[in-house]
Design an enzyme around this catalytic site. Structure first.
Site, PDB file in Angstrom:
ATOM      1  N   ASP A 178       0.846  -1.186   0.000  1.00  0.00           N
ATOM      2  CA  ASP A 178       0.000   0.000   0.000  1.00  0.00           C
ATOM      3  C   ASP A 178       0.892   1.250   0.000  1.00  0.00           C
ATOM      4  O   ASP A 178       1.853   1.313  -0.755  1.00  0.00           O
ATOM      5  CB  ASP A 178      -0.957  -0.043   1.209  1.00  0.00           C
ATOM      6  CG  ASP A 178      -2.124   0.929   1.084  1.00  0.00           C
ATOM      7  OD1 ASP A 178      -3.159   0.559   0.508  1.00  0.00           O
ATOM      8  OD2 ASP A 178      -1.994   2.074   1.558  1.00  0.00           O
ATOM      9  N   TYR A 235      -3.525  11.060   1.036  1.00  0.00           N
ATOM     10  CA  TYR A 235      -3.966  10.854  -0.353  1.00  0.00           C
ATOM     11  C   TYR A 235      -3.950  12.167  -1.117  1.00  0.00           C
ATOM     12  O   TYR A 235      -3.488  12.226  -2.263  1.00  0.00           O
ATOM     13  CB  TYR A 235      -5.372  10.253  -0.378  1.00  0.00           C
ATOM     14  CG  TYR A 235      -5.395   8.777  -0.051  1.00  0.00           C
ATOM     15  CD1 TYR A 235      -5.484   7.822  -1.055  1.00  0.00           C
ATOM     16  CD2 TYR A 235      -5.310   8.334   1.266  1.00  0.00           C
ATOM     17  CE1 TYR A 235      -5.495   6.462  -0.764  1.00  0.00           C
ATOM     18  CE2 TYR A 235      -5.311   6.984   1.578  1.00  0.00           C
ATOM     19  CZ  TYR A 235      -5.398   6.052   0.551  1.00  0.00           C
ATOM     20  OH  TYR A 235      -5.390   4.715   0.847  1.00  0.00           O
ATOM     21  N   HIS A 258      -4.603  -7.909   0.099  1.00  0.00           N
ATOM     22  CA  HIS A 258      -3.919  -6.626   0.265  1.00  0.00           C
ATOM     23  C   HIS A 258      -3.136  -6.513   1.572  1.00  0.00           C
ATOM     24  O   HIS A 258      -2.050  -5.935   1.596  1.00  0.00           O
ATOM     25  CB  HIS A 258      -4.964  -5.510   0.189  1.00  0.00           C
ATOM     26  CG  HIS A 258      -4.397  -4.137   0.170  1.00  0.00           C
ATOM     27  ND1 HIS A 258      -3.703  -3.620  -0.906  1.00  0.00           N
ATOM     28  CD2 HIS A 258      -4.413  -3.137   1.109  1.00  0.00           C
ATOM     29  CE1 HIS A 258      -3.326  -2.381  -0.643  1.00  0.00           C
ATOM     30  NE2 HIS A 258      -3.745  -2.062   0.571  1.00  0.00           N
TER      31      HIS A 258
END
Length: 486
Positions: A255, A405, A462
């Site tokens: 990630d 982000y 993930h």
């Protein structure tokens, strides 16, 4: 007669002398020209193969202006996670006052977190989950804080209790992502620091593990200034490792951790012995990329795809457009107006749990969309899942974590800057089958120029370290073993 011969002879001699001089001149010029051309060629070749790096630079993320005088406190301070009756009572009050919207019949997790199952999770959280006990679990590894670029950086640092004679301990920095935390690594840490006692190997590869919290996540202070991206995080973590006394070390991430550790390898490649990743996001670009996607379904060998690549990538539109659009709605919100959405999450523990745990459902296995409970307890315990949620709750860090982000995507909208610089350190890739997207090795090579291992993992998604710690540990060890024998 000699009067006739002498002028002719003299003319011949003069001609030869001029010819000799001309030849001598060329005898000097030609090698000189060749040397010049050769030098230019060598320079061109060297410049072609010169490794590009990201500038180390510097930063200040503390509140207010950077102090003009005085050196930053570089001390490393022990830290313990604590709780209180007041903190737990406030949590319980908010859980008791939660409101729920009836779920759509038969929707399972297709609309997001199923509200009927959410009520069961909250009931467990309110009546059975023991936060004090989980705090002790978190404190079983040594925690520390240190100040770097004006903000407090939290990390855990675990050394092996026993090192076989003649074995070198390898420093390993492991970086989490969103919506995870340093706690994701709690199950893999003992496998890396005490591998022989867990039946993984003969003890030939032993690690000293450092797991920091990304600034703005958990117990690391949030940046007070705009612009804190993965490059800034990479620089801070290099400074952390240097402060701990390490000159060379291995890196591991998934990630955001994948991007941060990749940036670290691009920034100071001389310090990175090897880079291991369980997520690589490189998309097909340009005519060549489109061509490989179109041809790959019918003649994969012509574009470098393996059978496993084809299995994981096709049908391409479904798996690489529809599925990603479905799973990336949160990304658009967090990359544009994170504070707006985060406001409600920071105020409601139930909303926070739904938002975070929904990712631990479909990012672990895409088929969990079909299940009323999101398949959450098939891979994790509720104690594990809620402990990760609590790290966000008690630190009030959900908003600052979401800002990461915006800071990154504002600067690099397609997240492709990695490819423009390239990564030249030894690299290992663990490709898990349920990852959000699959990147075949042939595409990975566009950015990662020195791939030592590329593994098609048999299962997992993930959150690799959290879900399949043994598989990931084995792959890391295999990679490091190969690098050490290069």
């Amino acid at each position: 007669m000699w009067q006739e011969i002498l002028p002719n002879t003299w003319e011949t001699i003069s001609s030869q002398i001029r010819s000799f001089g001309y030849s001598q001149k060329h005898a000097v010029l030609i090698p000189a020209a060749a040397l010049g051309v050769g030098g230019m060629l060598v320079y061109w070749l060297r410049s072609r193969h010169k490794i590009k790096t990201i500038e180390m630079s510097d930063g200040w993320w503390g509140s207010g202006e950077r102090p003009v005088k005085g050196k930053e406190d570089e001390s490393i301070r022990p830290f313990r996670i604590e709780t209180s009756d007041k903190e737990i009572e406030d949590l319980h009050r908010r859980l008791d006052q939660a409101r729920y919207t009836p779920h759509v019949e038969g929707a399972a997790f297709h609309y997001g977190f199923n509200s009927s199952y959410l009520q069961k999770v909250v009931a467990y959280w309110r009546n059975q989950f023991d936060w004090r006990k989980q705090v002790e679990v978190l404190n079983k590894y040594p925690h520390f804080k240190t100040t770097i670029e004006g903000i407090e950086i939290h990390f855990i640092h675990i050394k092996p209790s026993y090192v076989p004679h003649g074995r070198a301990v390898q420093p390993l920095l492991m970086v989490h992502g969103w919506p995870g935390s340093f706690y994701e690594f709690y199950k893999i840490i003992p496998l890396l620091t005490e591998p022989a006692s867990h039946g993984l190997n003969e003890g030939d590869v032993v690690f000293e593990v450092i797991c920091p919290s990304i600034p703005g996540y958990g117990f690391s202070e949030a940046p007070h200034k705009q612009g804190f991206d993965s490059v800034a995080a990479a620089r801070i973590f290099h400074k952390l490792m240097n402060r701990l006394g390490f000159k060379e070390y291995y890196l591991q991430g998934g990630d955001w951790g994948s991007r941060i550790t990749t940036n670290m390898a691009q920034m100071l490649p001389q310090c990175v012995k090897g880079l291991h990743l369980n997520l690589v996001f490189i998309t097909a670009r340009g005519f060549g990329g489109i061509f490989s996607v179109m041809l790959g379904a019918y003649a994969p060998w012509l574009v470098g795809f393996t059978r496993e690549d084809v299995h994981r990538m096709y049908p391409f539109i479904q798996k690489n457009i529809y599925d990603i659009l479905r799973e990336s709605g949160y990304l658009h919100i967090q990359a544009t107006k994170p504070d707006t959405a985060g406001c409600g999450l920071n105020d409601s523990p139930v909303g926070l749990a739904a938002y975070i745990l929904e990712k631990f459902s479909t990012w672990t296995n895409k088929s969990f969309l079909q299940r009323d409970d999101g398949g959450l307890e098939s891979k994790y315990t509720l104690d594990e899942l809620l402990t990760n949620v609590m790290i966000y709750w008690v630190t009030a860090s959900i908003v600052s974590s979401m800002r990461f982000y915006k800071e990154n995507i504002t600067k690099d909208p397609d997240l492709n800057a990695i490819s423009r610089v390239g990564v030249y350190v030894p690299t290992g890739i663990a490709a898990f089958p349920q990852e959000i997207t699959h990147t075949p090795q042939v595409w990975t090579k566009k950015a990662y120029k020195n791939i030592i291992t590329y593994s098609y993992m048999p299962r997992g998604g993930h959150f690799a370290a959290f879900e399949e710690p043994r598989l990931l540990a084995q792959d890391i060890m295999n990679f490091v073993r190969k690098v050490e024998h290069l």
